[in-house]
Design an enzyme around this catalytic site. Structure first.
Site, mmCIF file in Angstrom:
data_model
loop_
_atom_site.group_PDB
_atom_site.id
_atom_site.type_symbol
_atom_site.label_atom_id
_atom_site.label_comp_id
_atom_site.label_asym_id
_atom_site.label_seq_id
_atom_site.Cartn_x
_atom_site.Cartn_y
_atom_site.Cartn_z
ATOM 1 N N LYS A 10 0.852 -1.196 0.000
ATOM 2 C CA LYS A 10 0.000 0.000 0.000
ATOM 3 C C LYS A 10 0.883 1.239 0.000
ATOM 4 C CE LYS A 10 0.907 1.259 4.469
ATOM 5 N NZ LYS A 10 1.614 2.452 4.890
ATOM 6 N N PRO A 94 9.809 -4.273 -0.071
ATOM 7 C CA PRO A 94 10.880 -4.002 0.882
ATOM 8 C C PRO A 94 10.358 -3.949 2.321
ATOM 9 C CG PRO A 94 10.633 -2.184 -0.704
ATOM 10 C CD PRO A 94 9.642 -3.228 -1.084
ATOM 11 N N VAL A 95 11.218 -4.374 3.260
ATOM 12 C CA VAL A 95 10.812 -4.502 4.667
ATOM 13 C C VAL A 95 11.064 -3.199 5.430
ATOM 14 C CG1 VAL A 95 11.246 -5.826 6.789
ATOM 15 C CG2 VAL A 95 11.356 -6.958 4.570
ATOM 16 N N ALA A 97 9.559 -0.376 5.314
ATOM 17 C CA ALA A 97 9.683 0.641 4.274
ATOM 18 C C ALA A 97 8.527 1.629 4.263
ATOM 19 C CB ALA A 97 9.766 -0.047 2.913
ATOM 20 N N LEU A 99 5.485 0.498 3.461
ATOM 21 C CA LEU A 99 4.632 -0.013 2.386
ATOM 22 C C LEU A 99 3.713 -1.145 2.863
ATOM 23 C CD1 LEU A 99 7.339 -0.018 -0.445
ATOM 24 C CD2 LEU A 99 5.547 1.686 -0.051
ATOM 25 N N GLY A 101 4.287 -4.134 4.209
ATOM 26 C CA GLY A 101 4.652 -5.490 3.774
ATOM 27 C C GLY A 101 4.170 -6.587 4.708
ATOM 28 N N GLY A 102 4.410 -6.436 5.994
ATOM 29 C CA GLY A 102 3.998 -7.466 6.954
ATOM 30 C C GLY A 102 2.483 -7.552 7.049
ATOM 31 N N SER A 103 1.832 -6.391 7.043
ATOM 32 C CA SER A 103 0.367 -6.350 7.171
ATOM 33 C C SER A 103 -0.312 -7.011 5.971
ATOM 34 C CB SER A 103 -0.122 -4.898 7.257
ATOM 35 O OG SER A 103 0.519 -4.237 8.312
ATOM 36 N N THR A 104 0.203 -6.761 4.780
ATOM 37 C CA THR A 104 -0.450 -7.342 3.596
ATOM 38 C C THR A 104 -0.234 -8.858 3.560
ATOM 39 O OG1 THR A 104 -0.829 -7.082 1.233
ATOM 40 C CG2 THR A 104 1.442 -6.927 1.926
ATOM 41 N N ASP A 136 -2.659 -1.829 10.272
ATOM 42 C CA ASP A 136 -2.858 -1.688 8.822
ATOM 43 C C ASP A 136 -3.518 -2.920 8.193
ATOM 44 O OD1 ASP A 136 -1.816 0.842 8.754
ATOM 45 O OD2 ASP A 136 0.177 0.231 8.074
#
Ligand code: ATP
Length: 283
Positions: A10, A94-95, A97, A99, A101-104, A136
């Site tokens: 996101k 990217p971690v 970041a 964006l 990443g973990g939530s998605t 998120d």
């Protein structure tokens, strides 16, 4: 049995912090949209009642600290499921970041297991369960474009942004959201004009959209990491129409209407920045 899920990143078109709650979290007002930069989640049914996570990343744990593990564990406990799953994560986002990443990944695991185990849990229940793991995650359950309020648990769909490209540049540092929120001075914020941003979405007005994006966390991250500010300047000089930091950073994104220009900016930014991507808005 095997099941695949796409887990898109996101970006924040806006991020505003309204106040601090008695529980220590902040009330936020954010417009988020999904982009075509995604992790791939593979779910394999296991005979034994256990959760296994495998991925190749120096920065992400493959045990019960992984948000994908936590999501599977929460789902199993909430719905008393005694089946097992092996979660394979192919990381492209990217971690640390900004964006999501973990939530998605966690949201994709909830969606995927809901299908694989034929649970038929409605989306809003999955989102509530996700909210117990990370702020998120509810947005990532629905994806698309939405206004996100409360702690992150209230989601209202918004129109998709006009078709455009997003160039992302991430300097070689990780930023912890917790640190950035802790440094935020609530009485000194310049709030983004979220109402104008929403108007631009309803009007499908790309220029107005680019003029209305804003993030109250940006000045905190820029003060701590001046290189993020330099990347922001470069992105603007390169000709991106709207330039902003996503989440608590450090990723800077630029919105661009046409593919050829996005490609030029991508090439230009690669000289300055560790990781650069040019992708479409999915929204
Ligand atoms: P946040 O705003 O929560 O900091 P972010 O998008 O900036 O999110 P993430 O990529 O989600 O950052 O990573 C944040 C932290 O979560 C990292 O310390 C990482 O090790 C941990 N983490 C746990 N599970 C995952 C996962 N599946 N993918 C990425 N990071 C994960």
């Amino acid at each position: 049995m095997v099941c695949f899920e796409k887990a898109p990143a996101k970006i924040n078109l806006s991020l505003d912090v309204l106040d601090k709650r008695p529980d220590g979290y902040h009330n936020v007002e954010m417009v988020m949209t999904t982009i075509d930069l995604a992790d791939r989640i593979e779910l394999y049914a296991l005979e034994e009642d256990q959760i296994k996570v495998s991925l190749w990343s120096r920065y992400v744990p493959n045990d019960e600290r992984n948000l994908a593990y936590k999501a599977a564990d929460a789902l199993k406990k909430a719905y008393r499921i005694t089946k097992g799953v092996h979660i394979r994560i192919e990381k492209s986002i990217p971690v640390s970041a900004g964006l999501g990443g973990g939530s998605t990944d966690a949201a994709a695991v909830l969606r995927g297991l809901n299908r694989m185990w034929s649970l038929e849990i409605p989306e809003d229940e999955l989102a509530s369960l996700g909210a117990t793991i990370g702020s998120d995650i509810p947005f990532c359950i629905y994806g698309k474009t939405a206004m996100v309020t409360g702690r992150g648990e209230r989601i209202e769909p918004l129109p998709t942004p006009p078709p455009c490209w997003v160039v992302l540049a991430k300097p070689n540092i990780g930023v912890s959201s917790r640190t950035i929120f802790q440094q935020l001075e609530l009485d000194q914020l310049t709030h983004p004009n979220t109402a104008r941003l929403m108007e631009s979405l309803h009007a499908h007005d790309f220029t107005k959209l680019c003029q209305s994006i804003g993030n109250v966390l940006e000045h905190v991250t820029l003060a701590l990491h001046p290189e993020v500010g330099r990347i922001k300047d470069k992105m603007r000089d390169a000709g991106a129409n709207g330039v902003l930091m996503s989440g608590s950073g450090p990723t800077i994104y630029g919105l661009v209407e046409h593919e050829s220009k996005a490609q030029r900016i991508y090439n230009g930014m690669r000289g300055f920045c560790h990781e650069v991507y040019a992708v479409r808005i999915l929204g």
